[in-house]
Design an enzyme around this catalytic site. Structure first.
Site, short mmCIF file in Angstrom:
data_model
loop_
_atom_site.label_atom_id
_atom_site.label_comp_id
_atom_site.label_asym_id
_atom_site.label_seq_id
_atom_site.Cartn_x
_atom_site.Cartn_y
_atom_site.Cartn_z
NE ARG A 4 -3.74 2.02 2.72
CZ ARG A 4 -5.00 1.91 2.31
NH1 ARG A 4 -5.40 0.78 1.74
NH2 ARG A 4 -5.87 2.89 2.49
CG HIS A 68 26.54 -19.34 3.52
ND1 HIS A 68 26.72 -18.38 2.55
CD2 HIS A 68 27.44 -19.05 4.51
CE1 HIS A 68 27.67 -17.53 2.93
NE2 HIS A 68 28.13 -17.91 4.12
CG ASP A 69 22.39 -15.31 1.98
OD1 ASP A 69 23.54 -15.52 2.41
OD2 ASP A 69 21.77 -14.26 2.19
CG HIS A 141 2.79 28.62 24.27
ND1 HIS A 141 3.56 27.74 24.99
CD2 HIS A 141 3.49 29.78 24.21
CE1 HIS A 141 4.69 28.35 25.35
NE2 HIS A 141 4.67 29.58 24.88
CD GLN A 212 34.20 -11.88 7.77
OE1 GLN A 212 34.78 -12.08 8.83
NE2 GLN A 212 33.53 -12.83 7.15
CB SER A 262 -17.03 9.53 8.13
OG SER A 262 -17.69 8.77 9.13
CB SER A 307 18.31 -10.51 11.05
OG SER A 307 18.82 -10.03 12.28
NE ARG A 310 19.28 -11.51 5.69
CZ ARG A 310 19.63 -12.24 4.64
NH1 ARG A 310 18.81 -12.35 3.62
NH2 ARG A 310 20.80 -12.86 4.60
CG PHE A 311 13.12 -6.56 9.30
CD1 PHE A 311 11.76 -6.73 9.11
CD2 PHE A 311 13.85 -7.59 9.88
CE1 PHE A 311 11.12 -7.91 9.48
CE2 PHE A 311 13.23 -8.77 10.25
CZ PHE A 311 11.86 -8.94 10.05
#
Length: 446
Positions: A4, A68-69, A141, A212, A262, A307, A310-311
């Site tokens: 979306r 192992h990718d 304010h 590395q 609505s 990981s 990847r997100f």
């Protein structure tokens, strides 16, 4: 990634095919570099560059066994080649491929974001010149302060976006680096020249030093830059949501024919796009913390960052791109109501002129303390009269505040009626707008 909130141009840079294609680009660039350095024969290099390919289904199948990718990817590539496959990934480690490939994805994605920001800035600038002298009340304010123009509000947004543009362009330099330095970053199995050539072929700079992995402070810089950008976008959205409140109603999102606000109340016209942007900005900002936590990896590296990235990397880019296009649509089509702005400006019966009156009295020999007392006591009367339902403007077109000041004996001792009335001039508050615009936009016109 939520479909979306994704645009195709950005989404395709982060799908599974794009990831493996970036890996393959890095591997081919390394082959070209090894060939130039004399290790890989011309014929073998030519075969690899022309024929190497991957099969996503085959990668998935192999990974089920290897767990192992990168190995699964390399096996799939090898299956598309002959004996020359022995040169693919030669002297490299997985992070050489992954981090350099991600740099390509980040670079190309950030260029889109930078173009998006420029697009939004142009839309803001256009509306700012349109409403350069559109009077409205400034608020602090949430309470009425003094007159400003809607153009100045827009120019604040423009100037802030300009800072983000500079930050993003500098961040582009920070993230556009690759590494082919091997398992521990010591170049034990490949010369430094291999890294330099590979990065050159890819349009990247080699990291001056790496272990590395490419150091994650670079990624954290990116997350921070996107998070800051999102905060300004939310700031704009929150302002628009306030302008659209029924009690304010100075501007609103365009409400298209056939649109519904609505399911229960047919009259509703809600600032749903701005509210959506507020939510998206929260998500984008949320990625700054895990990106920063990824900086502290164990020794030469661990895999805790993998990981997380990847997100956040695809989501941050895809969501930011969508958010900026939505904001551009809102600003370009924003419906502005100058009459309501003026109505609200007069709502407090001329109290917005209180500081100008205050600053005039010391010129007349009155101490600041006494001047403040004179102005404040007349201002407080206005609040009391408004609370009782009295109209802010009388039959003569005079505000309540002016009416009260004209009756104040202490004030009339030092100022004539015309002198007091002359202080109630809205043009006084727009006299420096041109100079402000020159500061923000330079000598450019709309």
């Amino acid at each position: 990634m939520v479909e979306r909130y994704a645009r195709e141009e950005m989404k395709k840079l982060w799908d599974i095919n794009a990831k493996y294609q970036a890996w393959l680009e890095v591997e081919k660039a390394a082959v070209k570099a090894w060939n130039k350095l004399g290790l890989i024969p011309d014929e073998d290099a030519k075969k690899i560059i022309e024929n190497a390919k991957f099969d996503i289904n085959r990668i998935n199948e192999i990974e089920k066994e290897t767990k192992h990718d990168v190995i699964a990817f390399l096996t799939s590539v090898a299956e598309s080649l002959g004996e020359e496959s022995r040169w693919v990934h030669y002297g490299m480690t997985s992070s050489d491929t992954i981090d350099t490939a991600v740099a390509l994805q980040m670079r190309d994605s950030l260029k889109i974001i930078i173009d998006d920001v420029k697009m939004v800035m142009e839309s803001i600038k256009k509306r700012a010149y349109e409403h350069k002298y559109t009077l409205m009340v400034g608020r602090s304010h949430g309470i009425h302060g003094e007159p400003i123009t809607f153009g100045l509000v827009l120019s604040i947004w423009y100037d802030e976006m300009k800072r983000h543009l500079k930050n993003l362009e500098e961040t582009l330099e920070v993230i556009s680096v690759g590494k082919i330095s091997g398992a521990m970053g010591n170049f034990a199995h490949a010369p430094i020249e291999l890294e330099e050539l590979t990065c050159k072929y890819l349009g990247l700079k080699p990291a001056p030093i790496s272990n590395q992995v490419i150091q994650r402070d670079r990624y954290a810089r990116l997350a921070s830059a996107l998070g800051l950008l999102a905060s300004t976008v939310e700031k704009i959205a929150v302002n628009i949501r306030h302008f659209q409140r029924t009690e304010v109603y100075e501007a609103e999102e365009y409400f298209s024919k056939g649109q519904k606000g609505s399911s229960a109340m047919p009259h509703k016209r809600n600032p749903v796009l701005s509210e959506n942007i507020t939510g998206l900005a929260r998500i984008i900002r949320s990625y700054t913390i895990p990106a920063m936590e990824n900086v502290a990896l164990w020794h030469e590296r661990d895999i805790s960052h993998s990981s997380v990235e990847r997100f956040w990397l695809p989501d941050a880019f895809i969501t930011t791109d969508f958010m900026l296009h939505r904001l551009n649509n809102i600003i370009s089509n924003l419906v502005v109501y100058p009459e309501n702005m003026m109505k609200n400006l007069n709502l407090t019966g001329g109290l917005v002129f209180s500081q100008r009156v205050l600053l005039e009295l010391p010129k007349r020999g009155i101490s600041r303390e006494d001047a403040y007392k004179i102005v404040q006591r007349n201002a407080m009367k206005v609040w009391e009269e408004l609370q009782k339902g009295k109209e802010p403007i009388n039959e003569k077109g005079e505000s309540l505040f002016l009416e009260n000041l004209l009756k104040d004996e202490d004030l009339r001792k030092v100022m004539k009626e015309d002198e007091i009335k002359n202080l109630f001039d809205y043009n006084y508050y727009t006299r420096n707008v041109d100079k402000i615009y020159k500061r923000v936009y330079g000598d450019s016109e709309k």
